[in-house]
Design a protein around this motif. Structure first.
Motif, short mmCIF file in Angstrom:
data_model
loop_
_atom_site.label_atom_id
_atom_site.label_comp_id
_atom_site.label_asym_id
_atom_site.label_seq_id
_atom_site.Cartn_x
_atom_site.Cartn_y
_atom_site.Cartn_z
N TYR A 32 7.66 -5.14 -6.26
CA TYR A 32 6.88 -4.08 -5.96
C TYR A 32 5.73 -4.38 -6.12
CZ TYR A 32 11.81 -1.26 -6.58
OH TYR A 32 12.43 -0.91 -6.63
N PHE A 34 2.04 -3.67 -4.05
CA PHE A 34 0.73 -3.29 -3.21
C PHE A 34 -0.63 -3.03 -2.95
CE2 PHE A 34 3.26 1.07 -5.25
CZ PHE A 34 3.92 0.22 -6.61
N TYR A 36 -4.63 -1.37 -2.86
CA TYR A 36 -5.42 -0.57 -2.56
C TYR A 36 -6.88 -1.08 -2.37
CZ TYR A 36 -2.71 2.03 -5.19
OH TYR A 36 -1.35 2.73 -6.14
N PHE A 46 -4.38 4.30 -1.84
CA PHE A 46 -3.24 3.20 -1.25
C PHE A 46 -3.09 3.01 -0.20
CE2 PHE A 46 0.76 2.06 -1.07
CZ PHE A 46 1.66 2.67 -0.43
N LYS A 49 2.97 -0.62 0.37
CA LYS A 49 3.71 -1.34 -0.36
C LYS A 49 4.70 -2.40 -0.38
CE LYS A 49 6.15 2.89 -1.06
NZ LYS A 49 6.82 3.93 -1.41
N ILE A 51 8.23 -2.75 -0.69
CA ILE A 51 9.63 -3.04 -1.91
C ILE A 51 11.06 -3.56 -1.40
CG2 ILE A 51 11.17 -1.53 -3.13
CD1 ILE A 51 8.39 -0.38 -3.33
N PHE A 90 -7.62 -3.72 -3.52
CA PHE A 90 -6.67 -4.68 -5.11
C PHE A 90 -5.49 -5.18 -4.64
CE2 PHE A 90 -10.00 -4.37 -8.86
CZ PHE A 90 -10.62 -3.18 -8.54
N ARG A 94 4.45 -4.03 -9.66
CA ARG A 94 4.70 -2.73 -10.70
C ARG A 94 5.76 -3.54 -11.72
NH1 ARG A 94 10.77 0.22 -10.20
NH2 ARG A 94 10.66 -1.68 -10.53
N LEU A 104 1.02 -0.59 -13.00
CA LEU A 104 0.57 -1.64 -12.16
C LEU A 104 -0.46 -1.87 -12.85
CD1 LEU A 104 0.10 0.49 -9.08
CD2 LEU A 104 1.24 -0.44 -9.27
#
Lengths: 116, 115
Positions: A32, A34, A36, A46, A49, A51, A90, A94, A104
């Motif tokens: 998972y 992400f 940012y 955010f 993402k 998934i 960044f 997860r 995170l």
């Protein structure tokens, strides 16, 4: 343990040019992932993402990211950079703590500078 | 929209002082986090709380403690501030169990200087 790496401390690009901010990951199982963004003297916002599903993920402010399982990468991209995109970016993955809760794990960040 | 509010944007304290950093979220999230951010190190998790009065030490808890007396409020405490605790501190919240892969929501941070 899950981890991400951002190999570039800084990326410089001219306004109007495409930009790429790199991220590679190391996970057990399905990741998972992400992205940012942090503007000066602000918290993290955010962007997008991954998934499951399509390898190309679209997010806020015209950003997108490409998930590549064979290269274990999740690079952030934008077709045409703006000066206002200059910020700290960044990548994060997860991780599940030993108590079963999620957290995170962040990369060290990449500073993007877009010149006029 | 989720709002995470940190009470101070900038804080200057002296070595040995007891320092309180406050964080409030308005979305009834169960999980709350305290990170510190240092150049070249990214974000490191200090403490995590998954409910009122429940907390877990995480990656770098030494010199810190936390308090969560109400669901919306999560406080970070520097028991006796030291110069190596000069940093940017970020609070985040996350709903629990409602959707896998929910993003954490961050406050604007507190830049703390210990003199």
């Amino acid at each position: 343990a899950q981890s991400v790496a951002q190999p570039e401390d800084q990326v410089n690009v001219a306004e109007g040019n495409p930009l790429t901010v790199k991220c590679t990951y190391s996970v057990s199982g399905n990741p998972y992932l992400f992205w940012y963004v942090q503007y000066p003297n602000r918290g993290l916002q955010f962007l997008l993402k991954y998934i499951t599903g399509d390898n190309l993920v679209k997010g806020s402010y015209g950003f997108e990211a490409e998930f590549n399982k064979s290269q274990t990468s999740f690079h952030l991209k934008k077709p045409s950079a703006l000066v206002s995109d200059s910020a700290l970016y960044f990548c994060a993955v997860r991780d599940i703590m030993n108590t079963g809760f999620q957290k995170l794990v962040f990369g060290t960040g990449t500073r993007l500078l877009v010149s006029p | 929209d989720v709002k995470v509010t940190q009470s101070s944007r900038y804080l200057v304290k002296r070595t040995g002082e007891k320092v309180f950093l406050e964080c409030v979220q308005d979305m009834d999230h169960e999980n709350m986090f305290w990170y510190r951010q240092d150049p070249g190190l990214g974000l490191r998790l200090i403490y995590f709380s998954y409910d009122v009065k429940m907390k877990e030490k995480r990656d770098i808890p030494e010199g810190y403690s936390v308090s969560r007396e109400k669901k919306e409020r999560f406080s970070l405490i520097l028991e006796s501030a030291s110069t190596n605790q000069t940093s940017m501190y970020l609070c985040a919240s996350l709903p629990w169990g409602r959707e896998k892969g929910q993003p954490q929501h961050f406050g604007d941070g507190t830049r703390l200087s210990i003199l």
